[in-house]
Design a protein around this motif. Structure first.
Motif, PDB file in Angstrom:
ATOM      1  N   LEU A   1      35.702 -29.593 -10.947  1.00 32.92           N
ATOM      2  CA  LEU A   1      35.002 -29.616 -12.213  1.00 32.92           C
ATOM      3  C   LEU A   1      35.931 -29.181 -13.331  1.00 32.92           C
ATOM      4  CD1 LEU A   1      31.532 -28.119 -11.237  1.00 32.92           C
ATOM      5  CD2 LEU A   1      32.284 -30.483 -11.234  1.00 32.92           C
TER       6      LEU A   1
ATOM      7  N   SER B   1      32.086 -22.171 -13.870  1.00 32.11           N
ATOM      8  CA  SER B   1      32.550 -23.432 -13.299  1.00 32.11           C
ATOM      9  C   SER B   1      32.940 -23.221 -11.858  1.00 32.11           C
ATOM     10  CB  SER B   1      33.772 -23.942 -14.072  1.00 32.11           C
ATOM     11  OG  SER B   1      33.426 -24.195 -15.414  1.00 32.11           O
ATOM     12  N   THR B   2      32.599 -24.142 -10.990  1.00 33.06           N
ATOM     13  CA  THR B   2      32.959 -24.038  -9.581  1.00 33.06           C
ATOM     14  C   THR B   2      33.413 -25.379  -9.062  1.00 33.06           C
ATOM     15  OG1 THR B   2      30.750 -24.587  -8.765  1.00 33.06           O
ATOM     16  CG2 THR B   2      31.185 -22.272  -9.196  1.00 33.06           C
TER      17      THR B   2
ATOM     18  N   ASP C   1      22.414 -25.779  -6.446  1.00 34.13           N
ATOM     19  CA  ASP C   1      23.165 -26.226  -7.625  1.00 34.13           C
ATOM     20  C   ASP C   1      22.596 -25.624  -8.910  1.00 34.13           C
ATOM     21  OD1 ASP C   1      24.624 -27.770  -5.884  1.00 34.13           O
ATOM     22  OD2 ASP C   1      23.630 -29.661  -6.390  1.00 34.13           O
ATOM     23  N   GLU C   2      21.282 -25.584  -8.991  1.00 34.51           N
ATOM     24  CA  GLU C   2      20.638 -25.049 -10.188  1.00 34.51           C
ATOM     25  C   GLU C   2      21.010 -23.588 -10.420  1.00 34.51           C
ATOM     26  OE1 GLU C   2      16.171 -23.758 -11.625  1.00 34.51           O
ATOM     27  OE2 GLU C   2      16.363 -25.428 -10.222  1.00 34.51           O
TER      28      GLU C   2
ATOM     29  N   GLU D   1      23.618 -21.996  -9.204  1.00 38.32           N
ATOM     30  CA  GLU D   1      25.051 -21.919  -9.519  1.00 38.32           C
ATOM     31  C   GLU D   1      25.307 -22.215 -10.987  1.00 38.32           C
ATOM     32  OE1 GLU D   1      27.764 -22.810  -5.667  1.00 38.32           O
ATOM     33  OE2 GLU D   1      26.979 -24.577  -6.690  1.00 38.32           O
ATOM     34  N   GLU D   2      24.655 -23.238 -11.514  1.00 39.74           N
ATOM     35  CA  GLU D   2      24.905 -23.658 -12.888  1.00 39.74           C
ATOM     36  C   GLU D   2      24.303 -22.691 -13.908  1.00 39.74           C
ATOM     37  OE1 GLU D   2      26.810 -26.024 -13.931  1.00 39.74           O
ATOM     38  OE2 GLU D   2      27.264 -26.799 -11.923  1.00 39.74           O
ATOM     39  N   ASN D   3      23.150 -22.127 -13.594  1.00 44.46           N
ATOM     40  CA  ASN D   3      22.411 -21.353 -14.588  1.00 44.46           C
ATOM     41  C   ASN D   3      22.509 -19.842 -14.423  1.00 44.46           C
ATOM     42  OD1 ASN D   3      21.458 -23.744 -15.771  1.00 44.46           O
ATOM     43  ND2 ASN D   3      19.715 -23.831 -14.358  1.00 44.46           N
TER      44      ASN D   3
ATOM     45  N   ARG E   1      32.462 -26.895  -5.973  1.00 46.06           N
ATOM     46  CA  ARG E   1      31.504 -26.639  -4.920  1.00 46.06           C
ATOM     47  C   ARG E   1      31.707 -27.584  -3.750  1.00 46.06           C
ATOM     48  NH1 ARG E   1      27.154 -26.517  -9.465  1.00 46.06           N
ATOM     49  NH2 ARG E   1      27.885 -28.636  -9.448  1.00 46.06           N
TER      50      ARG E   1
ATOM     51  N   PRO F   1      27.388 -19.959 -17.810  1.00 49.70           N
ATOM     52  CA  PRO F   1      27.514 -20.551 -16.468  1.00 49.70           C
ATOM     53  C   PRO F   1      28.955 -20.541 -16.021  1.00 49.70           C
ATOM     54  CG  PRO F   1      26.129 -21.925 -17.880  1.00 49.70           C
ATOM     55  CD  PRO F   1      26.763 -20.884 -18.761  1.00 49.70           C
TER      56      PRO F   1
END
Length: 370
Positions: free
Chosen positions: A24, A7-8, A149-150, A152-154, A10, A5
Motif C-alpha cells: 500500500l 498503512s499496512t 480490514d475495517e 485495520e483501516e479505522n 496486509r 489510520p
C-alpha cells in the motif's frame, strides 16, 4: 501514536490460505525485510499471517489475544494491554515469584463477551492489535476478512500469530513461530530489541541449567496432559504435546506424551474428551492438569487431587496412587511465565531444589536495567 489510520501491507486470508496483497502507498521495506525506525520515524515489521505492518511511531496502547503476548509486552517494559481475549487466563500471579514485577488486570477488558464486538475495538482505540486475525475468523462465527480490514483501516493494525498450539487446521498454511521468534517480532514493534537481547541471553543460561536436571532419556516420565474443569472433574480435554508454545516447558523438561501412541486426539483439533476409564487404560505415570492455575499447590492437592484419591476409578490410576498429579502450566506462556512454570514443574517432577533462572535479573530487565 496518533489517531490516523495506519498503512499496512496486509496478508489476506481466504479459507486459511495466505494471499499477499500489493504494497500500500506509503509503506516501506518492500523487499520483505523489517525496516527499523529512524529518529522516531516510521518503520515496518513483518509477521505471518499479517505480512508487513508499518508503524508511524512506537505503539502506546495495545490489546493482545492472550497471556503469551501480554507477558511478552511486560517483559519488554510496556504497560499491560488494555484488553485480552479472556483476562482470566492471564495468570499474573506468576509474577509474585519475581520481586519488582507485577501486573494488575483490574479494569482490563475481555474481548470475548459471548462473541467479539467490532464496536469494542472502536471503543478501545488501540494503536496495535496483537492478535492473529485468523483466530478471530475461525474460533467462532461472526468475523470475516472485511471486518478485519475495517478495524485495520479505522483503528489500528493486527499483528499476531496463534503460536500456543499447532492443533488448529486453519493454521496449516502459514508459519508458526517459537516463543522467542514471536517475542523478537514484538520487540521490533515496541522498538525494545536491547531488552529482547537481554532476555535471550538469560534464556540461554536457563536452558543450560534445565538440561542439567533432566534425567537420561529412558528415565523421563510419561505424562498425560489434560484440562480438568472444576475441582471434582469427571472428564477431561486431552492435549497432545506438540510444538506450540504452551508445551515449551514440557519439551525442555523431557516429558514424554502418554497420549502420543494412542487413539486419543488433541482437544484443539476435534474438541475431544476422555474419562477416567480411558485414562486408566493408558495409565500414565504422571497426570498434568490444566485449568487450575489460579490455585496454589496446596489448594490443588486439597481439591482436585483429594477428589481423585477418593474416586472409585481415579484412585486406581498409577499417577494418583504415587502422588504424581500436578498443575500442568497454562495454555499461554510468555518469556517470564515460562521461567516460572518450568521451574515449578522441575521441582514437581524431579525434586529440583535449586533456582534454575535468575529472578533478580528478570526484574532488572523488565525495569530497564540491561
Amino acid at each position: 501514536m496518533d489517531d490516523q489510520p495506519k498503512s499496512t501491507r496486509r496478508a489476506y486470508l481466504a479459507s486459511g490460505a495466505v494471499v499477499a496483497s500489493g504494497l500500500l502507498a506509503g509503506c516501506t521495506g518492500g523487499d520483505g525485510t523489517d525496516t527499523p525506525a529512524g529518529n522516531g520515524g516510521s518503520y515496518t515489521v513483518s509477521m505471518e499471517p499479517v505480512g508487513e505492518v508499518e508503524f508511524d511511531g512506537v505503539p502506546e496502547t495495545w490489546v493482545a489475544n492472550n497471556g503469551s503476548w501480554a507477558d511478552m509486552g511486560i517483559a519488554l517494559g510496556q504497560a499491560p494491554p488494555e484488553a485480552l481475549w479472556l483476562t482470566s487466563r492471564y495468570h499474573t500471579q506468576y509474577y509474585d515469584e519475581i520481586d519488582g514485577v507485577s501486573v494488575d488486570t483490574e479494569g482490563m477488558t475481555d474481548l470475548y463477551q459471548d462473541g467479539v464486538s467490532k464496536e469494542l475495538f472502536y471503543e478501545l482505540g488501540a494503536d496495535v492489535h496483537v492478535i492473529d486475525p485468523n483466530f478471530l475468523m475461525n474460533r467462532f462465527s461472526g468475523w470475516e476478512q472485511a471486518d478485519v480490514d475495517e478495524i485495520e483501516e479505522n483503528v489500528g493494525p493486527f499483528f499476531g500469530n496463534s503460536i500456543f498450539s499447532t492443533g488448529y487446521g486453519w493454521h496449516e498454511e502459514y508459519q508458526y513461530y517459537d516463543l522467542y521468534e514471536a517475542f523478537g517480532k514484538l520487540a521490533e514493534v515496541f522498538q525494545e530489541t536491547e531488552r529482547y537481547d537481554a532476555f535471550t541471553d538469560l534464556h540461554s543460561e536457563f536452558q543450560s541449567n534445565v538440561e542439567g536436571v533432566v534425567p537420561a532419556e529412558g528415565e523421563r516420565p510419561e505424562a498425560a496432559v489434560v484440562w480438568a474443569a472444576g475441582n471434582e472433574p469427571e472428564s477431561f480435554s486431552p492435549y497432545i504435546v506438540g510444538e506450540g508454545t504452551s508445551f515449551k516447558h514440557l519439551r525442555e523438561l523431557g516429558v514424554q506424551d502418554a497420549f502420543a501412541n494412542t487413539e486419543v486426539r488433541d482437544f484443539h483439533s476435534n474438541r475431544s474428551e476422555v474419562d477416567y476409564e480411558t485414562l486408566l487404560e493408558i495409565d500414565p505415570e504422571v497426570l498434568l492438569c490444566r485449568g487450575h492455575e489460579h490455585q496454589t499447590a496446596e489448594e490443588f492437592q486439597n481439591t482436585v487431587v483429594s477428589f481423585m484419591e477418593n474416586h472409585d476409578v481415579a484412585s486406581d490410576l498409577t499417577a494418583v496412587q504415587n502422588g504424581d498429579v500436578y498443575r500442568a502450566g497454562p495454555l499461554y506462556q510468555g518469556p517470564i511465565t515460562h521461567f516460572v512454570v518450568t521451574q515449578r514443574l522441575a521441582e514437581d517432577l524431579y525434586g529440583v531444589d535449586e533456582r534454575l533462572y535468575d529472578a533478580g535479573r528478570v526484574s532488572d530487565i523488565v525495569n530497564g536495567e540491561f
